[in-house]
Every structure is written in C-alpha cells, then in structure tokens.
Design a protein around this motif. Structure first.
Motif, PDB file in Angstrom:
ATOM      1  N   LEU A 620       0.831  -1.207   0.000  1.00  0.00           N
ATOM      2  CA  LEU A 620       0.000   0.000   0.000  1.00  0.00           C
ATOM      3  C   LEU A 620       0.870   1.264   0.000  1.00  0.00           C
ATOM      4  N   THR A 621       1.907   1.276   0.839  1.00  0.00           N
ATOM      5  CA  THR A 621       2.734   2.478   0.884  1.00  0.00           C
ATOM      6  C   THR A 621       3.507   2.646  -0.414  1.00  0.00           C
ATOM      7  N   LEU A 622       3.681   1.564  -1.167  1.00  0.00           N
ATOM      8  CA  LEU A 622       4.389   1.680  -2.439  1.00  0.00           C
ATOM      9  C   LEU A 622       3.439   2.115  -3.547  1.00  0.00           C
ATOM     10  N   GLY A 623       2.214   2.423  -3.204  1.00  0.00           N
ATOM     11  CA  GLY A 623       1.329   3.011  -4.193  1.00  0.00           C
ATOM     12  C   GLY A 623       0.352   2.040  -4.833  1.00  0.00           C
ATOM     13  N   ALA A 624       0.331   0.784  -4.403  1.00  0.00           N
ATOM     14  CA  ALA A 624      -0.626  -0.159  -4.977  1.00  0.00           C
ATOM     15  C   ALA A 624      -1.932  -0.065  -4.188  1.00  0.00           C
TER      16      ALA A 624
ATOM     17  N   ARG B  53       2.735   5.271  11.511  1.00  0.00           N
ATOM     18  CA  ARG B  53       1.762   4.667  10.598  1.00  0.00           C
ATOM     19  C   ARG B  53       0.705   5.685  10.179  1.00  0.00           C
ATOM     20  N   ALA B  56       2.189   7.397   7.303  1.00  0.00           N
ATOM     21  CA  ALA B  56       2.135   6.545   6.120  1.00  0.00           C
ATOM     22  C   ALA B  56       0.716   6.442   5.572  1.00  0.00           C
ATOM     23  N   LEU B  58      -1.384   4.291   7.048  1.00  0.00           N
ATOM     24  CA  LEU B  58      -1.825   2.936   7.386  1.00  0.00           C
ATOM     25  C   LEU B  58      -2.784   2.969   8.574  1.00  0.00           C
ATOM     26  N   MET B  60      -5.648   5.762  10.391  1.00  0.00           N
ATOM     27  CA  MET B  60      -6.297   7.046  10.181  1.00  0.00           C
ATOM     28  C   MET B  60      -6.392   7.781  11.513  1.00  0.00           C
ATOM     29  N   ALA B  78      -3.130   5.248   2.301  1.00  0.00           N
ATOM     30  CA  ALA B  78      -1.696   5.054   2.097  1.00  0.00           C
ATOM     31  C   ALA B  78      -1.327   5.071   0.615  1.00  0.00           C
ATOM     32  N   THR B  79      -2.169   4.421  -0.192  1.00  0.00           N
ATOM     33  CA  THR B  79      -1.886   4.297  -1.606  1.00  0.00           C
ATOM     34  C   THR B  79      -1.655   5.654  -2.270  1.00  0.00           C
ATOM     35  N   VAL B  83       4.543   8.669   0.241  1.00  0.00           N
ATOM     36  CA  VAL B  83       5.343   8.343   1.418  1.00  0.00           C
ATOM     37  C   VAL B  83       5.679   6.868   1.324  1.00  0.00           C
ATOM     38  N   THR B  84       6.934   6.488   1.567  1.00  0.00           N
ATOM     39  CA  THR B  84       7.233   5.056   1.583  1.00  0.00           C
ATOM     40  C   THR B  84       7.840   4.687   2.924  1.00  0.00           C
ATOM     41  N   MET B  85       7.907   3.385   3.159  1.00  0.00           N
ATOM     42  CA  MET B  85       8.248   2.940   4.500  1.00  0.00           C
ATOM     43  C   MET B  85       9.149   1.709   4.433  1.00  0.00           C
ATOM     44  N   GLY B 105       6.832  -0.920  -6.739  1.00  0.00           N
ATOM     45  CA  GLY B 105       6.121   0.353  -6.605  1.00  0.00           C
ATOM     46  C   GLY B 105       6.055   1.112  -7.921  1.00  0.00           C
ATOM     47  N   ALA B 153      12.032   1.377  -1.158  1.00  0.00           N
ATOM     48  CA  ALA B 153      11.352   2.586  -0.713  1.00  0.00           C
ATOM     49  C   ALA B 153      11.927   3.823  -1.404  1.00  0.00           C
ATOM     50  N   LEU B 156      10.940   5.139  -5.394  1.00  0.00           N
ATOM     51  CA  LEU B 156       9.706   5.881  -5.660  1.00  0.00           C
ATOM     52  C   LEU B 156       9.884   7.374  -5.417  1.00  0.00           C
TER      53      LEU B 156
END
Lengths: 729, 360
Positions: A620-624, B53, B56, B58, B60, B78-79, B83-85, B105, B153, B156
C-alpha cells in the motif's frame, strides 16, 4: 473515487431501464414471461403495464446521477450515495416481498391499501443488476465518509459478502422459521409453531417404558452420542498409531483420511449392505456354516451406527492427528527428566494436553452424525432420525412443509448448540502447544498397554474399512450380489454405455445425464466458492472494521447448518417471488457455494494468517491499491489455499447429497441423488457401479491436481498444506 | 534517469488516534522540516509506531490534521500518499525476485516495465547490491534484505521516507554499520526521514532532531544534544543516557545558570526555567568521579562520602554501584588504572557538565 461510482451508477440504469426486470421463465405459469429487451424493463413495465411500484426505484438512481454530475453536490456525494443506495435496496426488497404473483403477498396489505389488479414474478437480470448497483453505491458512500480507512474495495467486499449471506443463508432460514408456524392459510401463528414443535412423535420417551419407538429427537441424539464416542476413540487410536509408534504403513493410514472426502456419504451403507444385508456375504456365510437365519438386523440403529462410525472415523482421525502432533515433545521430555515414568508422563502430561482436542473431535462427530442424511436414509429402516424425517415430510405422501420446517428448527438448534459449545467452550481451552520456536524433542513412545490397545483398535478397523471399499469397487462387476456372483459388465454398460448412431456418438448410458450435470454444477460452483471464501477470509484476517467479530460469527454459523435444513429452507424460500429459483441450475450452484464456503474461508484464513501483514501494508505504501495488492502479493502467496479450496468445493459438490436431494429437478439431476433413487428402487448393481465410478473419478481429479500444481515452495518459507478436515454433510 | 528526492515537510496538528476509550496518540503536534531526519523515540507502547503509521496512511487519525508538504492528507489512504516505508520485518515479497521487489512500486504506479527495471537496478546499485537482482529475498542475509527494503522505498522518490525500527532484526555489529549507511544515504539524497526506534543510542546517532514520546504524548522535542544535556522532565532525563535522579533544591539563577543545593554542596547547572524550590537533579553516570580513601571527614568539601557496593571492570572503563546519603548511585569512571575495590569508602565529586535540574 468518481469513476468507480459512475460505473456502478451506469449499471444501475442499465438494470433499471434496459434489462428485463423479471425472471424469464419461472416455474409458476401465473405471470406472462416479460418481454425481451427494454420492453420488459422496470422503467417500461412500470410506465405501461401498471406496475407503478417499480418506478420509485428510479428515485435513488436520479439522486445519485445528480450527485455525480452537479458540482455543487460534489461535497455531499458520499452521503447522497449512501442514502440513495440504502433506500434503493430497501425499496427493491420491500416491493419484492410485499407484492407476489397475485397481488399483495399478505392480506393485511390489501386491507390497508386496497386490492392490486396484478402481481409480479421473481427477480430477473434487471432486478439483480440494479440491486447490486445500489449495494455498491451504498458501500462507496460508506467509504467516502471515511469508514474502512476510506477503502472502497473493502467496503464493497464487506457489503457483498454480507448481502450474499443474508440472501442465501439467513433469508432461507427465516423462511424455515416462519414456515414452521404456518397456519395453512398463509398466516403465522405461534400456536401452530408450538403444536408442530411439541409433537409427540418428536419428543415421546415411550421406548423407555414400553416396546414402542422413541421420539425422533432422542433417536438422533442417542445415535449422535454413540457415533461421537465410537469415532473419537477410533480416531484417537489411529492418531496415536500414526504419530507415536514406529508403525510402518503410516502412508496407508493417511489414505484413510482422504476416503471420506472423495466418497459420497452413503456409499459406506451400500458396502455394509453387501456384507451384512440379507444377501450379504457375511450373512450368507453365517447361514451356511452356523445355520443362523438371514435377518434384517442391519436395517436400523446398528447399521446406521456402524456406517456412521465408518464414515466419520477418518474425520476424527484428522482432528486427533493435529492434536497429538501439537503436543510439544519437549514437554514430555521435561516430565521424564523430572522422574516421571512413561505411563505417569502419559497420564499427567500427554493426556491432559489432548483432552480438549478429544472433546473437539467428539463434538465434530456429533454434529456430523446429526447432519448425516444418506446413511440413515438407506439403512435406517424403521429407525427414524431428524434428517430423514424432514425428507419424508416433504417428499413422501405427507407433503407437509410446515412439519418439515419444525423438524428443521429442532435439528438446527441441536447443531448450532453443539457448534456453540465447540467454539465458546473449547475455543478458550485448547492448549495449542506448537509455538514459533523450534521444538527439538523426540516424541515419546507410548506406554506398552496403550500401544497395544491402539494397535488392536485401529488396525482391524482400518482393514475393515479397506475391505468395504474393495467390495464397492468389486461389487459393480457382479451380476446380482449374493445370489448370482458371476462377473458381468452389465451395470457399467447400463450406466455408461456409448453407441454410434446416425448423429454420431450417442451417450446412451443412463448415468451420463446426471454425471454431466454434476460435473457442470461442480465446475461452476468451485471457483465461486473459492472466490467468496477467500474474499471473506481476506476481510477477516486482513482488515479491521467495526463488528468484525459478529461478521466472523455469521460466516461461520452457516457452517453449522445441516444440509437437510439448507435443502428444506431453499425450497421454502426460493419457490416463490421475489427470488424464484427452484428447478434451475442456479439454485444448485448457490446451494453448493454457501454450503462449502466456510471450508474455503478456513483454508484462506489459515493461509493468510501465515503471510505477514506488513507485506500488504508495504504494498500500500508503495502506491498499490487494495485490488492490486491482492492480485500481485496476496493471491500468488495464497496459491496452495486457492487450490485446496477449488479441489474441495469441486469434490464436495460431486459427493454431497443432503441438501441437493431437495433441489434436484428432472432437468437438473445430480449423480448422488440419482444413485439414491436407484437404491430406493432396489437397483443396487447400477448404484454401486455408479458410486465406484465417482470414487475413481474423484481420485483421478485429486491426483491430477496434485501432480499439476505440485508443492511449490518459496525460498525458505514452507507452504503448509491445508488440511481438509471440515466436512459439511 | 537517476534517483532524485522531492523532500517535503510533515506537520501534525493536534492529532489523536483512539481505539475505543484508550488513546494511542493523544493530541500530538509537531513539525518536521524538509530534508531532515527526525526520530520518534520512546518505550514500547508510547505511540511512536502509531504516529509513524499515521504519516504513512496505514492508520487514520481520529482527530486533528496531518500535512505533508503543506497539503492536508489526513483522509488520504496510504496508496495515494507519496510516502514510503521500510518495515521492521522488511516485508519483502517472498515470491518476487529482489529486482521485482524493488520495481514493484514503480510497476504498480504505471511505469513501463523496462524503465522500472532500469530504475530498480539503479536503486540496488545505490544501496550496494548491484548484481543481486535475480535472487529471491530468502537467499539474502538479513543486512542485505534490509538494503533491498531501503532501495524499494527509495526508488519511488518519496516526499517522506519512514523507517519502523529498521535495525531491530540485525545483530549489534551490523546494526551500527547499517545505521551509519542509512544516515549517509539520507544526507546524500537530502531526504525527509522519520525514524522510529526504542534505542536511545541509535536515536542520538542518526537524528537531526528527536521527538521523545511517552504514554501517547510528546515528552520533549529537540536536537540530540539538547535532549541529553537539558532534559525537560524526569522521563527524558532517565530515558536518554540514563541518569541518577537525586532530590535537590533550586536556590537561585543568574545568567543562564542556576544554583542547586545538594546537602552541603552547591552545584551550578544550566537554568531549567523553574521557580526556586524543590527540584530533581539528573546526574549522568559519567558526571561523577570517585576518589578512593578519602572517607567521610569534613575535609571532603566538594564531594559526598559514599561506599562502593559493586565494582565492575569493563576494559575501557569501570562501573560502580555506590551507596550514599542520597540513595544508590550508578557511576561510569574512565579511571581503570586505580580502581576502587568493592566495600571501600570513597568520596564522590561532581564534574561541572552532565548535571541538569528537572521538575520533581
């Protein structure tokens, strides 16, 4: 989020304005089939034929359209979609239930609003599509308001699963409940319900005091308890032999566990008849050697108990093997270093750790026995149990659906009660001793006395089981078992003959029709089952939302509903508008999907729990998005579970009998129902030949899939094969 | 094509995250400047991972506003956040090769396969894993897996790069090297990074600024030096660097320094901005020196008499457990040539630095 809502909105309009609202050809001739194309749609029909109640369906569609197009409503779009979708669904359902074939479905509605000149048929493609559109508009609205982390896919999936379970599990069960209180004139009365539920032939205890048969509930419970005890002890013996002794032929014992999956449940009964029936091998031998006259002793409690024990021991074995393996050997080694002897260790460590598992195996066998239909049907004789009584209440001369429904309620309560005990009580008590840490201990050998007892129980029983299966495979080749044992291909030819005619190949055997239908239904339902099951598993394991506990309980509840009850509920619920499905292939497919779904859920849950949650979060964090994450990350890792679900649902669809025997029609006959019909006609040869053909077919299918898919392993991860231990009957 | 960075600042305005009645993060506000590495430090359960999180997407936020690069992202999943993690478990997809993992990604966001592969190779080169692309993650060592996760990470080009306890699965030696590498990479690319850890030494080593959290709220924010030398409260004083906490009394302050009375002694500490009266002195273990043999007597003047309870030889320094009138003291003394044996009496003196006053 706009595009996806817009697509569903467009589909909603298509369903409303372009597709025929009503089903094409119901079994009820009272309503003329709808006109093809737009003319039969809710829009045209509502405007021209006087079915004005269809027109309000347009209201939420217009509202949603306005919210999508008009910029000043943009900010309130989620609220509008939610409200509109909910209203649309409610309206479609309300008008569907309120207005039947001949006007108002309930008299009081007519009294309130005046009579209706015309009624309506069951929902068709248009109604289905529009309802689906409303559902997704609603869930999109939910997601837009920030629920489910704003994830439309999750919201939609939850909505879909809930709606499906409501429509195809709980609605039918509700029909059973109301059917049991049916007064005969369409009304519901508590008094009628009570009369049916408290009928003396259900509850009487006269067998204790005089030589009469007891109530059917006591028969069922007694049988279930006996079966539970017998199978648990045998299963325990098998498990001990397989795990804790140096027994050589462990592979052979494993074969035993596959048998109940590939065998239609009543086949054991046929084999037992071949041995102990009036012309059975053993009966004849006893008569010849010892002069014991042939009798019908096998038809009744002894026969049913014997066959159920044979049929469910493998299931209990599967449960127990998990339990015995789950006991960390180091615990026993620790006990030994503390100076406990083998026997003391077994008594004070091993057995207490196994106890919850033993109780679990008992409850599972108990439920299986209650729900079993095929064996009591064939071998029951005058010994009636709930499941067969339900069947005869509908099918026999009585034809009393209310009575069947009342019996169904009792059976349902028994099964749900056992299920509840199993989950609530045992769920907290199990000592799962397998942790993530490696356990380097070596399982302890059994104390001598227990080892001998386990061998003495398990091995003869295993031999007996294999003999029975041998008889089934062999029995199809004899002319007339017991009377004329000459070999013949007659039965196979009758069932599976092929001939050349003017039009080419003719499938002239009598079994081909039902076999093809069976395979078609199984092949259609298997992917659906796997999809719904894995989707539900995904929601249960991977998402967190309010009411998740209740959601899980609902999905698992359908697991405890006996097949016979499902069968009777489906014919009660889907025999009339708004959802009219009897006599179609759809009802068979739906029945299998919702019967086998819980197993698919379990397989999915087990597999998904092993995949670290950070994998999807990372994706998800990678944009998917959710969908991409499922497709690219979760599904590839779930392959073993998918295959297991597919195979299981396919095989179960072919071998199950209890629910579908109510739902088959001359046009869509299934193999198991056909075989049971042959047995009832006394045509054993063909029944046995057909059964063995099914068994062989199943074995080939399973072997092929094993071979094709194989055991793919990813690096160091070990893919644990999913055990197919749940088996709704 | 090269891997650039588009760093952006992060701002929390009164953000809370509640589960039922318990708040995991309670009304937290902070701002992270673009291009800096900020650490969220605290004991387990303090809300630092939840905060991460929420950046990110992940989790709310239950209330409050989260801004990234000045844009309100509070409700963005998150999508859709840039931001990447890097995950604690690395979260490498076990069914994909290293190259596919790094390119993941890029591919899912619609880049052409060939471009994605090229960029992934570049990312792997950057973390020193060029040529490992065709292996499966399971064929790499822990440190290498960690690098793959970082590369994945990085490619992207995120506005913010998050690290969730990235080193906790590595052994001590590797941990030190990896943390230097991460810091170097962050400074080279000018990334905005948020780093979660419970290890105060790691936090001091890598951070531009540290946000110390305790029980769902921020205990103190500052540079590593500020936190170590001028802790604002008892928790921070104790959590960072470990301190002997001794009751004292603030008697006055002038010119940025304050005078604290400790028994007969008076000590000079940085002005804590507290009113005069009772305070707590946080004395670093290396701010105390031991002088052997000078027991008790009034001649001590600048020290307090103590008894050595325990003396541990650690090669580079000595560790002492002392008993004194102010309670037990823990001391680290570089003097290994003439250690004071256990059981002996000694005089403990305070060096000027390494003492701070905090509210009691």
């Amino acid at each position: 989020m706009r595009p996806r809502s817009a697509v569903w909105l467009a589909l909603g309009w298509v369903g409303f304005a372009l597709l025929p609202w009503f089903a094409g050809s119901g079994t009820q001739p009272a309503i003329a089939p709808p006109s093809p194309g737009p003319a039969g749609s809710a829009l045209i029909d509502g405007l021209t034929s006087g079915r004005w109640w269809l027109l309000p369906v347009a209201l939420p569609l217009l509202l949603a359209l306005a919210a999508t197009i008009l910029p000043q409503l943009r900010s309130r779009q989620p609220t509008i979609l939610l409200a509109g979708g909910a209203f649309g669904l409610a309206w479609v359902a309300a008008q569907g239930f309120a207005i039947g074939l001949n006007g108002w479905a309930w008299p009081w509605l007519g009294a309130l609003f005046g009579p209706l000149p015309l009624g309506q048929g069951g929902f068709g493609a248009g109604a289905a599509l529009t309802s689906l559109s409303f559902l997704f508009l609603m869930t999109n609205g939910f997601a837009g308001l920030g629920f489910m982390k704003g994830d439309r896919f999750t919201a939609g999936a939850i909505g879909l699963v809930l709606a499906a379970i409501a429509a195809f599990v709980f609605l039918p069960v509700a029909y059973v409940l109301s059917g049991a209180g049916d007064t005969g004139t369409g009304g519901f009365s508590a008094a009628a319900l009570w009369t049916r539920l408290a009928a003396p032939d259900i509850w009487r205890l006269s067998c204790l005091t005089e030589a009469k048969s007891c109530g059917v509930v006591w028969n069922s419970v007694f049988l279930a308890v006996m079966t539970g005890i017998a199978t648990t002890l045998l299963g325990l013996a098998f498990a001990l032999v397989a795990v804790r002794t140096g027994f050589r032929a462990k592979k052979l014992l494993r074969v035993l566990t596959v048998l109940p999956i590939i065998t239609p449940p009543f086949v054991i009964s046929l084999a037992v008849i071949l041995l102990f029936g009036r012309n059975g091998t053993v009966t004849l031998a006893l008569a010849e050697w010892f002069g014991i006259p042939a009798s019908r002793w096998i038809y009744g409690l002894p026969g049913v108990l014997l066959t159920q024990t044979l049929a469910f021991t493998p299931i209990s074995f599967l449960v127990m093997i998990g339990v015995v393996q789950g006991i960390g050997p180091s615990l026993e080694e620790a006990a030994q270093t503390l100076r406990a002897s083998r026997w003391v260790t077994f008594r004070t460590v091993t057995w207490p750790l196994m106890r919850p598992g033993v109780a679990n195996a008992f409850l599972i066998s108990f439920i299986e026995s209650l729900a079993d239909f095929g064996n009591p049907l064939i071998l029951g004789g005058n010994f009636e149990v709930l499941s067969t009584k339900i069947y005869f209440a509908v099918v026999g001369a009585q034809n009393d659906p209310g009575r069947a429904a009342a019996l169904g309620i009792i059976l349902l309560c028994l099964c749900l009660g056992a299920f509840w005990v199993q989950r609530q009580w045992l769920g907290k008590k199990s000592y799962a001793t397998v942790g993530g840490k490696g356990d380097n201990g070596i399982p302890l050998q059994l104390p001598r006395g227990i080892r001998i007892a386990a061998y003495a129980t398990a091995l003869p029983w295993a031999a007996f089981t294999f003999v029975l299966y041998g008889l089934i495979l062999f029995g199809g080749f004899t002319e007339n078992w017991g009377r004329n044992n000459s070999l013949t291909l007659r039965h196979y030819l009758a069932a599976f003959d092929l001939s050349w005619g003017p039009g080419g190949l003719i499938w002239s055997g009598r079994a081909w029709g039902s076999l093809f239908t069976t395979i078609e239904v199984a092949a259609l339902s298997a992917p659906l089952t796997a999809a719904v099951g894995l989707l539900t598993a995904y929601l249960l394991v991977r998402q967190r939302f309010k009411g998740q506990g209740a959601f899980e309980f609902l999905t698992m509840l359908s697991f405890a509903i006996p097949g016979t009850v499902i069968g009777i509920s489906y014919i009660l619920a889907f025999n009339q508008p708004p959802i009219e499905l009897t006599g179609t292939i759809t009802i068979l497919i739906l029945c299998f999907v919702f019967r086998n779904m819980p197993v698919s859920i379990r397989a999915g849950v087990a597999a998904m729990s092993q995949i670290d949650r950070s994998l999807d979060e990372c994706s998800l964090t990678l944009g998917a998005g959710s969908v991409q994450t499922i497709r690219r990350v979760i599904l590839p890792l779930l392959r073993p579970a998918i295959v297991a679900s597919l195979v299981y649902s396919f095989v179960r669809a072919i071998t199950s009998i209890s629910a579908v025997i109510f739902l088959v029609s001359p046009k869509y006959e299934l193999a198991t129902a056909y075989i049971v019909g042959r047995v009832e006609q006394g045509d054993f040869g063909l029944a046995i030949a057909y059964s063995s053909a099914l068994i062989v077919l199943m074995s080939v299918v399973i072997a092929l899939i094993q071979l094709l898919v194989g055991e793919r392993r990813i690096g160091r991860r070990t893919a644990t094969p999913v055990t197919l231990q749940e088996k709704p009957v | 094509m090269s891997i650039a960075s588009k760093p952006a600042g992060v701002e929390f305005r009164n953000v809370s995250r509640r589960y039922g009645n318990t708040a995991a993060v309670d009304d937290v506000s902070f701002a992270i400047e673009s291009g800096t590495l900020v650490t969220l430090l605290g004991p387990s359960g303090c809300g630092k991972t939840t905060t991460l999180r929420m950046i990110a997407g992940l989790e709310m936020a239950s209330s409050g506003t989260i801004l990234i690069g000045g844009k309100d992202v509070t409700r963005l999943p998150a999508t859709d956040r840039n931001v990447t993690m890097v995950f604690q478990s690395y979260a490498l997809f076990p069914h994909m090769t290293v190259a596919d993992n790094v390119a993941y990604g890029l591919v899912v966001s619609g880049m052409r396969k060939r471009d994605a592969a090229a960029k992934a190779a570049e990312g792997l080169e950057l973390v020193g894993l060029g040529g490992y692309g065709q292996r499966l993650p399971s064929e790499l060592s822990g440190g290498q897996q960690q690098r793959v996760a970082v590369a994945r990470a990085l490619v992207l080009e995120p506005e913010v790069l998050l690290f969730d306890e990235p080193l906790s699965n590595l052994d001590a030696k590797l941990r030190r090297k990896m943390r230097d590498d991460i810091r170097e990479l962050q400074q080279k690319l000018g990334l905005t990074s948020v780093y979660v850890t419970h290890d105060q030494e790691e936090a001091l080593a890598v951070s531009d600024r540290i946000i110390v959290m305790n029980r769902s709220v921020i205990a103190q924010t500052g540079t590593p030096d500020e936190l170590y030398r001028r802790p604002k409260n008892r928790f921070v004083a104790d959590f960072i660097g470990g301190a002997n906490l001794i009751d004292g009394e603030l008697v006055g302050c002038s010119g940025g320094m304050a005078t604290v009375a400790l028994g007969r002694l008076t000590l000079s500490v940085p002005d804590p901005g507290l009113p005069t009266g009772e305070v707590l002195l946080a004395v670093r273990p290396n701010a105390i020196r031991l002088r052997a043999g000078e027991s008790g007597g009034a001649g001590g003047g600048d020290g307090i008499p103590v008894t050595v309870r325990k003396a541990t030889y650690l090669g580079s320094h000595m560790e002492y457990g002392l008993t004194s009138e102010f309670g037990d003291l823990f001391v680290v003394d570089p003097n290994v040539a003439n250690p004071v044996p256990a059981g002996a009496s000694a005089l403990a003196t305070f060096t000027g630095d390494g003492i701070a006053a905090v509210a009691r």
